[in-house]
Design a protein around this motif. Structure first.
Motif, mmCIF file in Angstrom:
data_model
loop_
_atom_site.group_PDB
_atom_site.id
_atom_site.type_symbol
_atom_site.label_atom_id
_atom_site.label_comp_id
_atom_site.label_asym_id
_atom_site.label_seq_id
_atom_site.Cartn_x
_atom_site.Cartn_y
_atom_site.Cartn_z
ATOM 1 N N ALA A 195 0.834 -1.200 -0.071
ATOM 2 C CA ALA A 195 -0.052 -0.216 -0.130
ATOM 3 C C ALA A 195 0.772 1.121 0.036
ATOM 4 O O ALA A 195 1.733 1.266 0.678
ATOM 5 C CB ALA A 195 -1.000 0.049 1.150
ATOM 6 N N ALA B 244 -8.096 1.243 0.716
ATOM 7 C CA ALA B 244 -8.200 1.439 -0.821
ATOM 8 C C ALA B 244 -9.177 2.111 -1.608
ATOM 9 O O ALA B 244 -8.793 2.833 -2.503
ATOM 10 C CB ALA B 244 -8.235 -0.182 -1.389
ATOM 11 N N HIS C 169 -11.712 -0.033 -5.743
ATOM 12 C CA HIS C 169 -10.926 0.764 -6.503
ATOM 13 C C HIS C 169 -11.929 1.508 -7.390
ATOM 14 O O HIS C 169 -11.806 2.694 -7.757
ATOM 15 C CB HIS C 169 -9.922 -0.050 -7.281
ATOM 16 C CG HIS C 169 -9.060 -0.474 -6.300
ATOM 17 N ND1 HIS C 169 -8.985 -1.942 -5.917
ATOM 18 C CD2 HIS C 169 -7.717 0.182 -5.941
ATOM 19 C CE1 HIS C 169 -7.925 -2.030 -5.151
ATOM 20 N NE2 HIS C 169 -7.185 -1.092 -5.111
#
Length: 249
Positions: free
Chosen positions: A72, A143, A113
């Protein structure tokens, strides 16, 4: 705006956001409760200070990597937050009176996403808000916040139990409900008209469910080349929002 709160979560279940854009936006949002901050000294210095009652822990890059999913891009800062308070559809529709801002509705789009990217496009084109189902949409996450690049904190996101019932309410509020699908007879440009638009998009591959299509006023398609079967849902949302923003230009 009247808001409700989700049940309190155990600290281990609280979302963690990372990256400068997502963290800066969360800290600037008065509706967001930030519980804890971790970061390198260099990264945290760029924020210019934090509230005195907010726990701040200095950490090395390797330690931060253990707080978030592998690889990440945390950019030296991680925060733990509470999910935002719920927003009611009726309250959002009341805000729509007197303006021509579009609504976005996603039917069972579950990729964080994609939802984050749709939120970013919604912010870019000043959409009124995003509507999803409660059970068939991703929760707030690092995310999703990263993909939204701050838009999670600025675009109202309404979660509903029954999408068909919500579409009925949206139609009664004066929105022309256009479902985007490749098998539609007309293009979006031909279908837009001048009314306030509620864009409905389905998941990649499966598209909108039949019952969702039945609750749209019209189905429309984007005029893409036959060389490509379909577009990513976030790309389609961005193109459709641009078309609405520039109609009549």
């Amino acid at each position: 705006m009247r808001k409700g709160h989700r049940p309190s979560q155990a600290p281990s279940n609280r979302p963690r956001f990372w990256g400068r854009h997502a963290v800066t936006a969360a800290l600037a949002n008065p509706e967001r409760v930030v519980r804890r901050v971790w970061g390198t000294r260099e990264a945290l210095a760029a924020f210019g200070g934090f509230p005195s009652d907010l726990p701040v822990t200095y950490a090395e890059v390797a330690d931060l990597g253990r707080l978030v999913p592998s690889d990440a891009p945390h950019q030296g800062v991680v925060i733990e937050v509470d999910p935002l308070p719920d927003i009611w559809l009726g309250d959002l529709l009341e805000q729509s009176e007197g303006n021509n801002r579009p609504l976005l509705i996603l039917d069972q789009v579950t990729d964080p996403h994609n939802v984050g990217a749709v939120l970013r496009s919604a912010a870019a084109f000043d959409a009124l808000g995003l509507i999803t189902q409660d059970r068939h949409a991703p929760p707030e996450s690092g995310a999703l916040a990263r993909s939204a690049s701050g838009a999670l904190e600025t675009v109202p996101w309404v979660r509903v139990v029954n999408l068909a019932r919500a579409l009925d309410e949206i139609g009664e509020a004066g929105f022309w409900r256009i479902g985007l699908t490749g098998h539609a007879p007309r293009t979006l440009g031909e279908a837009i008209g001048t009314a306030r638009v509620a864009l409905v998009l389905g998941a990649e591959g499966e598209g909108m469910r039949q019952n969702t299509e039945a609750h749209c006023d019209e189905l429309a398609k984007l005029p893409i080349s036959p060389k490509v079967e379909s577009l990513n849902v976030s790309n389609a949302a961005a193109i459709a929002l641009y078309a609405i923003a520039t109609r009549g230009a």
